[in-house]
Design an enzyme around this catalytic site. Sequence first.
Site, PDB file in Angstrom:
ATOM      1  N   HIS A 380       0.796  -1.232   0.000  1.00 50.57           N
ATOM      2  CA  HIS A 380       0.000   0.000   0.000  1.00 50.57           C
ATOM      3  C   HIS A 380       0.824   1.276   0.000  1.00 50.57           C
ATOM      4  O   HIS A 380       0.310   2.329   0.370  1.00 50.57           O
ATOM      5  CB  HIS A 380      -0.928   0.040   1.219  1.00 50.57           C
ATOM      6  CG  HIS A 380      -2.005  -0.996   1.210  1.00 50.57           C
ATOM      7  ND1 HIS A 380      -3.260  -0.763   0.720  1.00 50.57           N
ATOM      8  CD2 HIS A 380      -2.002  -2.275   1.635  1.00 50.57           C
ATOM      9  CE1 HIS A 380      -3.996  -1.851   0.849  1.00 50.57           C
ATOM     10  NE2 HIS A 380      -3.256  -2.796   1.402  1.00 50.57           N
ATOM     11  N   LYS A 570      -7.909  13.961   4.459  1.00 52.86           N
ATOM     12  CA  LYS A 570      -7.010  12.799   4.435  1.00 52.86           C
ATOM     13  C   LYS A 570      -6.005  12.988   5.557  1.00 52.86           C
ATOM     14  O   LYS A 570      -5.921  14.069   6.134  1.00 52.86           O
ATOM     15  CB  LYS A 570      -6.290  12.685   3.090  1.00 52.86           C
ATOM     16  CG  LYS A 570      -5.641  14.002   2.630  1.00 52.86           C
ATOM     17  CD  LYS A 570      -5.054  13.924   1.230  1.00 52.86           C
ATOM     18  CE  LYS A 570      -6.070  14.050   0.131  1.00 52.86           C
ATOM     19  NZ  LYS A 570      -6.251  12.823  -0.661  1.00 52.86           N
ATOM     20  N   ARG A 571      -5.232  11.946   5.856  1.00 50.83           N
ATOM     21  CA  ARG A 571      -4.211  12.114   6.882  1.00 50.83           C
ATOM     22  C   ARG A 571      -3.255  13.250   6.501  1.00 50.83           C
ATOM     23  O   ARG A 571      -3.041  13.529   5.320  1.00 50.83           O
ATOM     24  CB  ARG A 571      -3.410  10.809   7.032  1.00 50.83           C
ATOM     25  CG  ARG A 571      -4.147   9.752   7.821  1.00 50.83           C
ATOM     26  CD  ARG A 571      -4.415  10.172   9.246  1.00 50.83           C
ATOM     27  NE  ARG A 571      -3.219  10.191  10.045  1.00 50.83           N
ATOM     28  CZ  ARG A 571      -2.913   9.289  10.974  1.00 50.83           C
ATOM     29  NH1 ARG A 571      -3.735   8.295  11.243  1.00 50.83           N
ATOM     30  NH2 ARG A 571      -1.791   9.394  11.655  1.00 50.83           N
ATOM     31  N   LYS A 576       1.333  14.284   0.829  1.00 52.84           N
ATOM     32  CA  LYS A 576      -0.013  14.618   0.351  1.00 52.84           C
ATOM     33  C   LYS A 576      -0.146  16.117   0.047  1.00 52.84           C
ATOM     34  O   LYS A 576      -1.060  16.536  -0.631  1.00 52.84           O
ATOM     35  CB  LYS A 576      -1.051  14.178   1.380  1.00 52.84           C
ATOM     36  CG  LYS A 576      -1.110  12.662   1.579  1.00 52.84           C
ATOM     37  CD  LYS A 576      -2.146  12.282   2.619  1.00 52.84           C
ATOM     38  CE  LYS A 576      -2.098  10.824   3.015  1.00 52.84           C
ATOM     39  NZ  LYS A 576      -2.790   9.934   2.052  1.00 52.84           N
ATOM     40  N   THR A 680      -8.344   6.623  -1.949  1.00 57.39           N
ATOM     41  CA  THR A 680      -9.705   6.091  -2.097  1.00 57.39           C
ATOM     42  C   THR A 680     -10.716   7.210  -1.873  1.00 57.39           C
ATOM     43  O   THR A 680     -11.831   7.149  -2.404  1.00 57.39           O
ATOM     44  CB  THR A 680      -9.970   4.941  -1.102  1.00 57.39           C
ATOM     45  OG1 THR A 680      -9.502   5.338   0.194  1.00 57.39           O
ATOM     46  CG2 THR A 680      -9.265   3.670  -1.530  1.00 57.39           C
ATOM     47  N   LYS A 684     -14.404   8.380  -3.797  1.00 57.50           N
ATOM     48  CA  LYS A 684     -15.661   8.723  -3.109  1.00 57.50           C
ATOM     49  C   LYS A 684     -16.170  10.080  -3.582  1.00 57.50           C
ATOM     50  O   LYS A 684     -17.376  10.261  -3.808  1.00 57.50           O
ATOM     51  CB  LYS A 684     -15.444   8.734  -1.589  1.00 57.50           C
ATOM     52  CG  LYS A 684     -15.110   7.350  -1.018  1.00 57.50           C
ATOM     53  CD  LYS A 684     -14.549   7.415   0.408  1.00 57.50           C
ATOM     54  CE  LYS A 684     -13.890   6.090   0.768  1.00 57.50           C
ATOM     55  NZ  LYS A 684     -13.005   6.188   1.962  1.00 57.50           N
TER      56      LYS A 684
HETATM   57  C1  26V Z   1       1.734   1.896   8.200  1.00 56.87           C
HETATM   58  C2  26V Z   1       2.025   1.882   9.519  1.00 56.87           C
HETATM   59  C3  26V Z   1       3.401   1.825   9.905  1.00 56.87           C
HETATM   60  C4  26V Z   1       3.584   1.438  11.324  1.00 56.87           C
HETATM   61  C5  26V Z   1       2.649   2.111  12.242  1.00 56.87           C
HETATM   62  C6  26V Z   1       1.216   1.928  11.872  1.00 56.87           C
HETATM   63  C7  26V Z   1       0.996   1.960  10.427  1.00 56.87           C
HETATM   64  C8  26V Z   1      -0.298   2.023  10.008  1.00 56.87           C
HETATM   65  C9  26V Z   1      -0.573   2.026   8.686  1.00 56.87           C
HETATM   66  C10 26V Z   1       0.447   1.980   7.788  1.00 56.87           C
HETATM   67  C11 26V Z   1       0.106   1.884   6.377  1.00 56.87           C
HETATM   68  C12 26V Z   1       0.264   3.086   5.632  1.00 56.87           C
HETATM   69  C13 26V Z   1      -0.041   2.704   4.261  1.00 56.87           C
HETATM   70  C14 26V Z   1      -1.395   3.177   3.830  1.00 56.87           C
HETATM   71  O1  26V Z   1      -2.317   3.434   4.561  1.00 56.87           O
HETATM   72  N1  26V Z   1      -1.466   3.294   2.568  1.00 56.87           N
HETATM   73  C15 26V Z   1      -2.641   3.801   1.910  1.00 56.87           C
HETATM   74  O2  26V Z   1      -3.396   2.699   1.476  1.00 56.87           O
HETATM   75  C16 26V Z   1      -4.560   3.102   0.801  1.00 56.87           C
HETATM   76  C17 26V Z   1      -5.335   1.859   0.485  1.00 56.87           C
HETATM   77  O3  26V Z   1      -4.642   1.082  -0.435  1.00 56.87           O
HETATM   78  C18 26V Z   1      -4.193   3.888  -0.434  1.00 56.87           C
HETATM   79  O4  26V Z   1      -5.372   4.320  -1.045  1.00 56.87           O
HETATM   80  C19 26V Z   1      -3.340   5.091  -0.066  1.00 56.87           C
HETATM   81  O5  26V Z   1      -2.888   5.747  -1.218  1.00 56.87           O
HETATM   82  C20 26V Z   1      -2.151   4.637   0.746  1.00 56.87           C
HETATM   83  O6  26V Z   1      -1.429   5.746   1.241  1.00 56.87           O
END
Ligand code: 26V
Length: 835
Positions: A380, A570-571, A576, A680, A684
């Site tokens: 992701h 968004k975050r 971003k 995503t 929406k």
């Molecule tokens: C990473 C980590 C790292 C450790 C701490 C907790 C944590 C929590 C989540 C993440 C994942 C970050 C990756 C993420 O959310 N990617 C997003 O995924 C979406 C669904 O595929 C995508 O639409 C976004 O572009 C992408 O940034």
Amino acid sequence: MSENDKTPAPRPLTATHPLALAPVSSPPATVDGFVREFLVNLNLERGVALSSATETDKYLALASTVRDYLVARWLEDQRRQRADQSKAVCYLSAEYLLGRQLDNNLLASGLTDIATQALAACGIDIDSMRAHEVEPGLGNGGLGRLAACFIDSLATLSVPSIGYGIRYEYGIFRQVFRDGQQIEKPDAWLALGSPWEFRHPEAAQTVSFAGHTETYDDDGVLRSRWVPAWSVRAVPYNYMVPGYQNGRVNTLRLWSAEATKAFDLRTFNSGDYVEAVRAQTFAENISKVLYPEDSTPQGKELRLQQQYFFVAASIADYMSKVLPEDFDLTKLPDRVIFQLNDTHPVIAVPEMMRVLVDERKLDWDAAWAITQKCFAYTCHTLLPEALEVWSVDLLGRLLPRHLEIIYRINDEFLLAVRERFGDDERRLRDMSIISENPASVRMAYLATVAGAKVNGVAELHSQLLREKVLHDFDEMMPEKFTNVTNGVTPRRFMRLANPELSELITAALGTGWLTDLERLRELESYAEDADFRAAFAGVKAANKRRLNEVLLARDGFAIADDHLLDVMVKRLHEYKRQMLKVLHIVTLYERVVSGRVAASDLQPRTFIFGAKAAPGYAMAKRVIHLINAVGSVVNSDPRLEGRLKVVFPPNYNVTLAERVIPAADLSEQISLAGKEASGTGNMKFALNGALTIGTDDGANVEIRELVGDDNFFLFGMSEPEVEELWARGYRPGEFAQADDELRRALDLISSGVFSGGDRSTFEPIVSNLLYDDRFMVLADYTSYIAAQERVDAAYADRDAWTRSAILNVARTGFFSSDRSIRDYIDRIWHAQPVR
Ligand code: 26V
């Protein structure tokens, strides 16, 4: 004693009893039936009469009532899934950002009208019940929300499947602002009780940690075993996941950590009561809180504990509760696929090997052949800092046997690399699952080596994965790589979030489009129909009023209805580029206060931001502070005559998204090209008739291709252009020199006008943009401002704008998560929907 004297033994209530087979039947789906069930629940579960019930009592009784209608189907589907030979999908995800459940479950079960009338008969407004629910925020952002959309589609498509995850006691923090700065508050989402879950202590699993490994002689075979030092109990909580009006109810199983009985007893017997209680707290810590870092892993021990905790419990659950006892494990790949939602559950790979080799006594090669077919991995991200690595030191301490297994997987993999490419030391070093200095395990590589398939989440992302992040792996095993573009569930993000648009569409197309979203295409011809355009514009206006209702209630302000509503939610992350949006606002402001533009010449706009920053991410928090500071200056400056407003409602979450998105005119998707894996939110917005201003990044690329250039405001460098500029050497100062307005905007921020004259407050932001910005905000500024001017010009012709908005809806049916799930089925899972 004669035979006749014997009183017949009571017949045991066995599994053949009719009630055991079909344990419950649903209450009658009538208003009267619903009223009765609701009052029974209020009386028997809450122990109150209607006349004295609180809002919480009523809400909980209502939730139980909806549950009662779903539970018969649920039990039936669970039974079938156990009995069935068909292949099941186990979705492993550390996050599920579910949003509120009540409305979704009413819609899925077709009970919305009945419930509305039944509650009205009891003198209750169903909207107040909806508003009473606290959403389970068990995710950070896109990845967690995607998992929630996917389980909705899996159920709607009747795919045998189960979602596994963690029941965090505290979800994503609640954001409040103090003096414009983010403060994090704990999210006690369970405080009212959680009416949608079923706790199953009898189905608990034991999950062990630490200790050491040893080898032993098992009838002439040398085997390894793990002697753990401590363990916790994983208790499952089941949630119903109803398909959309198809009678199917799937399961989401979230694990909660508790102290083991054995552990308790041992310490209690030793007389150390305090130590026993401490041990309990220690165990419970594992599922206590969701890590709020989105995309920057910290390598924290507790997080690795969380990951192993839920994955080990899930695999044990599947192997012991779902698989028949005498199952031939070589057939496992025909029965199950574990989909790894990013690297967070990747420790499942060595866990499966440990179970097969150490516990089920398969030989290594047989176990590896099975494992390689039972997992698939979704990546992701593309940001290198987001790729999880665990130090060998920590992994070896917490999971010593798993580390051994990973080393062996790596040794054998590197042998295969050598066989294929010879002694190519560069390749061997770069492809090793273990990296050196400091020694650590690259989880994405482990997932790639172990997985049957590896997918990115949008076309561009999947292409960049193959070309960059996993290039060597793509050269060695190209057949593994595939793409599945993300999607969103139209049930929540159209039907529930935008009821008026849904009605308008149904009036035009009839029913059926909600489960066949490509049918939105049929709206294209309606874009030419003036009456339809007027109705569509009316829906947008009504949605702005609906948004105002919640903004007034939660934050005490509202947006003017003649404003273009420009939304970025968004975050908060540098990639971003919320700062680009801020520079646009500051530019408009500067134009007016410097007298170069008359306020009356501005297109009235309200800018809405929604964003949480990771608590440890200083730059992101500074940007939040700046947005609020710019907002308070701009909003109160009379020279603007009320034509620009900046609003930043705190604590953006799924519930707020459902109100904001349908009201938006303009969707901001402005990441640096090559950095947003998919997005995503972008989908929406388009599905709800907002036009996108965006870069050629992530799924924006596919949105633009579908809606057409005339209905999308493209700006900025393409990904290859970004690469080229970076290679040439990015010198942000040159962009500031070249654009007078950019320099003025930066100077205004530096001047202290947004910080009460204090020039130091936002100086780090400006110097970051000028000297140290990996995300090249200044390089895209000029192009962004020009695109915003095209937006203003287009909005001036409101009818043409509405036409474009309708075409956005009509052409983005592709982004249903039902389509994503079908793609997963075809390209990765090869599982079949079961009817
Ligand atoms: C990473 C980590 C790292 C450790 C701490 C907790 C944590 C929590 C989540 C993440 C994942 C970050 C990756 C993420 O959310 N990617 C997003 O995924 C979406 C669904 O595929 C995508 O639409 C976004 O572009 C992408 O940034």
